[in-house]
Design a protein around this motif. Structure first.
Motif, PDB file in Angstrom:
ATOM      1  N   GLY A   1       0.807  -1.212   0.000  1.00 43.97           N
ATOM      2  CA  GLY A   1       0.000   0.000   0.000  1.00 43.97           C
ATOM      3  C   GLY A   1       0.839   1.259   0.000  1.00 43.97           C
ATOM      4  N   ILE A   2       0.252   2.345  -0.487  1.00 41.15           N
ATOM      5  CA  ILE A   2       0.876   3.665  -0.489  1.00 41.15           C
ATOM      6  C   ILE A   2      -0.028   4.584   0.321  1.00 41.15           C
TER       7      ILE A   2
ATOM      8  N   THR B   1      -0.515  -0.495  -3.685  1.00 36.33           N
ATOM      9  CA  THR B   1       0.703  -0.407  -4.493  1.00 36.33           C
ATOM     10  C   THR B   1       0.464  -1.161  -5.796  1.00 36.33           C
ATOM     11  N   PRO B   2       0.761  -0.545  -6.929  1.00 39.45           N
ATOM     12  CA  PRO B   2       0.502  -1.219  -8.213  1.00 39.45           C
ATOM     13  C   PRO B   2       1.236  -2.556  -8.311  1.00 39.45           C
TER      14      PRO B   2
ATOM     15  N   ASN C   1      10.291  -6.121  -1.882  1.00 33.44           N
ATOM     16  CA  ASN C   1       8.878  -6.269  -2.220  1.00 33.44           C
ATOM     17  C   ASN C   1       8.403  -5.269  -3.272  1.00 33.44           C
ATOM     18  N   VAL C   2       9.339  -4.783  -4.081  1.00 31.95           N
ATOM     19  CA  VAL C   2       9.029  -3.912  -5.222  1.00 31.95           C
ATOM     20  C   VAL C   2       9.881  -4.361  -6.412  1.00 31.95           C
TER      21      VAL C   2
ATOM     22  N   THR D   1       2.611   7.243 -10.543  1.00 32.11           N
ATOM     23  CA  THR D   1       1.204   7.527 -10.836  1.00 32.11           C
ATOM     24  C   THR D   1       0.345   7.410  -9.578  1.00 32.11           C
ATOM     25  N   ALA D   2       0.608   6.383  -8.780  1.00 35.31           N
ATOM     26  CA  ALA D   2      -0.160   6.185  -7.546  1.00 35.31           C
ATOM     27  C   ALA D   2       0.119   7.285  -6.535  1.00 35.31           C
TER      28      ALA D   2
END
Length: 253
Positions: A17-18, A39-40, A86-87, A50-51
């Motif tokens: 999440g962001i 999170t995309p 995790n990205v 973008t998010a």
């Protein structure tokens, strides 16, 4: 002037999440609702940007007037991300701060997510006024850490990646909150893993205080009392808002 600001925006980018919010810098508390988007998938830089733009638009703070700090789950040196937890692996060796500044059209301060959580706790929370060495750990998807000596941050400690003797998995794969969920451990079973982790970190660093953050810290009464260590260990005050608050506090750096 940014140095005279009493409010700032913090954005906390995580693997799932962001989150973002407007923060009162005097008291270290949210002045707005906490805005959150997922999170995309894949968490590639352009999609994360973008998010982040979306959450800033929702907050109504897309201009330069209010300082902005961004927290990210990676080693961060001079605005460059040197790891990727995790990205997307695209973040490794990536000029992240410049990428966000160009994309948002404004100055920002970019830092490691656990480090900014440590800043939140040392300025406004459980570690405020604490002498000596405080180690904050965030228990979530992984284990983040922040080292704070007499209130001064020593960045990028990455203590979630200490290795277990004769085991392939590192500490966070074994003892993060995600391991408890993934393996359906009871609180007592998970506490046995945390016992190994905190005892090992205690042996290595002889800290004066442990602060335990992350969303699971709201359930600290379920597991902290099960740990037998010599160092005082307390839950974080700001829990899941620590990344937002700490990022906002560092925005003036």
């Amino acid at each position: 002037m940014a140095s005279q600001a009493t409010r700032a925006v913090g954005v906390d980018i995580g693997g799932t999440g962001i989150k973002a919010g407007l923060v009162d810098l005097e008291h270290g508390r949210l002045l707005s609702d906490r805005i959150k988007v997922a999170t995309p998938a894949g968490a590639e830089p352009k999609d994360v940007l973008t998010a982040v733009t979306e959450v800033l638009q929702t907050l109504g703070v897309t201009g330069e007037a209010i300082p902005l700090g961004v927290a990210f789950p990676a080693i961060v040196k001079n605005g460059r991300t040197l790891s990727a937890a995790n990205v997307s692996d695209e973040w490794i060796g990536f000029e992240a701060e410049k990428f966000f500044e160009d994309g948002l059209g404004r100055d920002i301060h970019f830092a490691n997510d656990a480090d900014v959580a440590g800043i939140a706790e040392v300025r406004y929370g459980a570690a405020k006024g604490q002498a000596g060495l405080t180690i904050l750990t965030t228990l979530g998807t992984g284990i983040g850490s922040a080292l704070l000596y007499n209130g001064v941050l020593v960045p990028n400690s990455e203590l979630g990646h200490v290795q277990r003797a004769n085991h392939a998995r590192d500490a966070e794969a074994y003892a993060a909150y995600s391991a408890m969920e993934r393996e359906q451990l009871s609180w007592e079973q998970w506490a046995e893993r945390l016992q190994w982790y905190y005892s090992h970190i205690e042996f290595l660093f002889s800290p004066d205080l442990f602060v335990v953050g992350g969303g699971v810290s709201k359930h600290s009464d379920q597991f902290l009392h099960l740990l037998e260590i010599n160092t005082p260990i307390v839950p974080a005050v700001h829990r899941n808002n620590a990344g937002i608050i700490g990022a906002a506090a560092l925005s003036l750096s």
